[in-house]
Enzyme design. Structure first.
Site, PDB file in Angstrom:
ATOM      1  N   SER A   1     -17.964  16.005  20.489  1.00 56.32           N
ATOM      2  CA  SER A   1     -18.180  15.312  21.755  1.00 56.32           C
ATOM      3  C   SER A   1     -18.879  16.291  22.677  1.00 56.32           C
ATOM      4  O   SER A   1     -18.487  17.460  22.727  1.00 56.32           O
ATOM      5  CB  SER A   1     -16.848  14.955  22.405  1.00 56.32           C
TER       6      SER A   1
ATOM      7  N   GLU B   1      -0.674  14.889  19.948  1.00 53.01           N
ATOM      8  CA  GLU B   1      -1.058  13.559  19.449  1.00 53.01           C
ATOM      9  C   GLU B   1       0.190  12.792  19.030  1.00 53.01           C
ATOM     10  O   GLU B   1       1.070  13.343  18.381  1.00 53.01           O
ATOM     11  CB  GLU B   1      -1.972  13.698  18.216  1.00 53.01           C
TER      12      GLU B   1
ATOM     13  N   ARG C   1      -3.101  19.521  20.921  1.00 53.61           N
ATOM     14  CA  ARG C   1      -3.024  18.115  21.358  1.00 53.61           C
ATOM     15  C   ARG C   1      -1.703  17.533  20.883  1.00 53.61           C
ATOM     16  O   ARG C   1      -1.454  17.504  19.672  1.00 53.61           O
ATOM     17  CB  ARG C   1      -4.150  17.283  20.728  1.00 53.61           C
TER      18      ARG C   1
ATOM     19  N   HIS D   1      -6.296  13.467  12.841  1.00 55.36           N
ATOM     20  CA  HIS D   1      -5.762  14.118  14.046  1.00 55.36           C
ATOM     21  C   HIS D   1      -4.669  15.120  13.689  1.00 55.36           C
ATOM     22  O   HIS D   1      -3.753  14.802  12.942  1.00 55.36           O
ATOM     23  CB  HIS D   1      -5.181  13.071  15.006  1.00 55.36           C
TER      24      HIS D   1
ATOM     25  N   ARG E   1     -12.398  19.066  11.035  1.00 54.20           N
ATOM     26  CA  ARG E   1     -13.109  17.800  10.784  1.00 54.20           C
ATOM     27  C   ARG E   1     -14.449  18.050  10.119  1.00 54.20           C
ATOM     28  O   ARG E   1     -14.870  17.294   9.254  1.00 54.20           O
ATOM     29  CB  ARG E   1     -13.336  17.060  12.098  1.00 54.20           C
TER      30      ARG E   1
ATOM     31  N   GLU F   1     -16.355  10.944  13.868  1.00 58.20           N
ATOM     32  CA  GLU F   1     -16.738  11.870  14.945  1.00 58.20           C
ATOM     33  C   GLU F   1     -16.342  13.312  14.621  1.00 58.20           C
ATOM     34  O   GLU F   1     -15.218  13.581  14.225  1.00 58.20           O
ATOM     35  CB  GLU F   1     -16.024  11.425  16.232  1.00 58.20           C
TER      36      GLU F   1
END
Ligand code: ATP
Length: 541
Positions: A467, A315, A313, A322, A515, A464
């Site tokens: 997902s 980011e 990613r 992240h 995470r 989180e």
């Protein structure tokens, strides 16, 4: 004392008694001087101890490269792991390999070494003894650089008093000592400093002592050294366990492990967070997730699949959670009727994983907690499920206003985590039925209200980690949703076409490995749980 002083003649005698006294005094003076000179000579001889003069020179030294070039095969079962050193080995000869963690010379005839292997440490004593250990060998031991890799051959003894500075309660009386990999004399990070908790630093400060605190960038610049601290050893063993628990659980549930490509034509799932590259003249990018290919594998009849692999990613934000590259734990599966079937897998998988971590990683969790104190994760046997609307309502009642069809920001997620903990006593829960507006184009809308979707996020300690959702398996509908979300349909035509040859209803989820470890251990930054983190400012080491 000068040599002229040494040569001074005695004072002339005045009376007999006086001259006797003076002579005695002078003799004592000369004797003292003689002893001093002897000692100086001995000291200088010791510091010039030469290996060439030592008949025991074969018992120590730097191992020449040629010996380390796989010259002689050996039976490695003859070696003892430091972890296995205990009183049952008393008086036995052992051979160990590890790092010289500390080196403490005591005079010229003795040196203590603490040798570390896989986080276990043992005290070793190198003591000069005629025909066994030469003073030159003691000197060699004392001059070793910390963190060098050494081989120690010696006899195990059990001291009467407990050993404070080592994990193993035995001592090795060293007979042979070889250096296999020498470390530089001055390390860029001192391991003791890197292993220190903030609590320790603060306590010392209050007592008037300033201890070194190694900042994150320095740690990451010299990551190889930083990784040697007990907390980091714990973190990455826990990370390994999470991946393993994930794989084992899913294999038992008839999932197939797959490996999807990371080089993707076009722009993956689109958006700004894509690393673009040139693929032999064609525009391409690094996969932002295995999303499209794992769904296509369901169309390829694997029924239930999972993957553990890198996710990229680009980011732009510089946050505590992240990374630009992380490890995705991905699942995709056929469902019979309802996206709850996917949530059931999440529930069982994670409860089993947490149980397994608590049971099998006690020592690692303790090592992490020693440097970064945290409370064990609170979770229920049956994972709590709340709808997004219920979550919004809880926040509203607590005075936090959220746009009902918008997303939760980090602050709101954390607040909801706190409210859930107070009300339901869990730090692990599922929030489902998210608004359509905040989910990707391939998410299946709810049958009863198209403003919501059959989707979910999962939280640990208010942040989180997962997902997931039921996906749209009807190609025309998928095309319509992609167009509505501003995606150039032609760029994902092979993906959409795979649903044209007959596709089962299905769903899945994606988890961020770093995470999970960060939040299970209550750590404050995802860089702590990534071996060599990549973020917007870091691509090395
Ligand atoms: P977030 O809202 O936190 O940015 P996301 O909604 O973009 O995450 P997904 O794309 O759904 O996340 O990815 C699934 C999981 O992958 C997340 O729940 C998280 O655990 C992990 N993840 C996502 N982006 C990152 C990232 N940049 N670095 C590390 N892990 C990430």
């Amino acid at each position: 004392m000068s040599s002229s002083e040494f040569q001074d003649p005695p004072p002339p005698p005045s009376e007999e008694s006086q001259s006797k006294k003076a002579a005695k005094k002078e003799a004592a003076k000369l004797e003292k001087l003689r002893r001093r000179q002897e000692l100086a000579a001995a000291t200088s001889a010791a510091s010039n101890l030469s290996v060439d003069d030592d008949p025991l020179a074969g018992n120590y030294g730097d191992v020449p490269l040629v010996e380390l070039q796989s010259k002689t095969p050996v039976d490695v079962s003859d070696w003892t792991r430091v972890e296995a050193l205990d009183a049952s080995l008393a008086d036995r000869a052992v051979q160990i390999r590890g790092r010289a963690q500390t080196i403490r010379p005591v005079g010229k005839k003795m040196a203590f070494l603490v040798v570390r292997e896989n986080g276990f440490t043992v005290q070793c004593l190198v003591q000069a003894q005629p025909d066994v250990v030469s003073p030159q060998m003691v000197k060699f031991a004392a001059a070793l650089n910390r963190e060098s890799i050494i081989d120690v051959v010696g006899v195990v003894s059990v001291p009467a008093a407990p050993i404070k500075g080592a994990t193993q309660q035995v001592e090795i009386q060293v007979r042979k000592l070889y250096c296999v990999g020498r470390a530089v004399p001055t390390l860029p990070i001192n391991l003791e400093d890197a292993a220190r908790s903030d609590v320790e630093v603060e306590k010392a400060l209050q007592a008037g002592d300033q201890l070194v605190r190694v900042n994150q960038d320095t740690r990451l610049n010299f990551r190889v050294l930083d990784l040697r601290t007990p907390a980091n050893q714990g973190i990455f063993r826990i990370q390994s366990h999470v991946g393993n628990a994930f794989r084992q659980f899913l294999l038992k549930e008839n999932f197939v492990e797959i490996h999807t490509p990371k080089l993707i034509a076009g722009s993956s799932e689109g958006g700004a967070a894509v690393f673009r590259l040139d693929y032999k003249g064609q525009p391409a990018c690094l996969a932002q997730s295995p999303q499209l290919h794992k769904q296509m594998s369901i169309c390829g009849d694997f029924g239930r699949v999972f993957e553990i692999g890198p996710v990229f990613r680009a980011e732009d934000s510089f946050t505590h959670r992240h990374l630009c590259e992380f490890t995705g734990l991905d699942v995709e599966m056929e469902i019979k009727k309802h996206y709850f079937e996917v949530m059931d897998v999440v529930d069982k998988l994670f409860v089993a994983m947490f149980d397994s971590l608590n049971q099998n990683c006690k020592k690692d969790l303790e090592a992490v907690g020693c440097q970064y104190p945290f409370e064990p994760l609170k979770y229920l046997r049956n994972t709590l499920r709340l709808t997004y609307e219920e979550g919004i309502q809880m926040l509203k009642e607590a005075g936090v206003e959220i746009e009902p069809f918008g997303d939760l920001n980090t602050e709101a997620e954390r607040k909801l985590g706190k409210l859930v903990l107070e009300k339901y006593g869990t730090e692990f829960y599922i929030l489902h039925r998210y608004p359509l507006a905040v989910r990707p184009f391939y998410t299946m809308p709810c049958y009863d209200n198209p403003a919501y979707t059959n989707s979910f996020d999962v939280f640990i300690r208010g942040e989180e980690i997962i997902s997931g959702a039921q996906r749209i398996h009807v190609p025309d509908f998928l095309e319509e949703r992609a167009a509505a979300c501003g995606i150039e349909v032609s760029t994902i035509s092979t993906y959409i076409d795979s649903f044209r040859y007959g596709a089962p209803p299905h769903g899945g989820f994606g988890v961020g490995l770093e995470r999970v470890v960060m939040l299970f251990c209550g750590l404050d930054n995802i860089r702590k749980t990534s071996l060599y983190p990549r973020d917007p400012k870091r691509i090395a080491p």
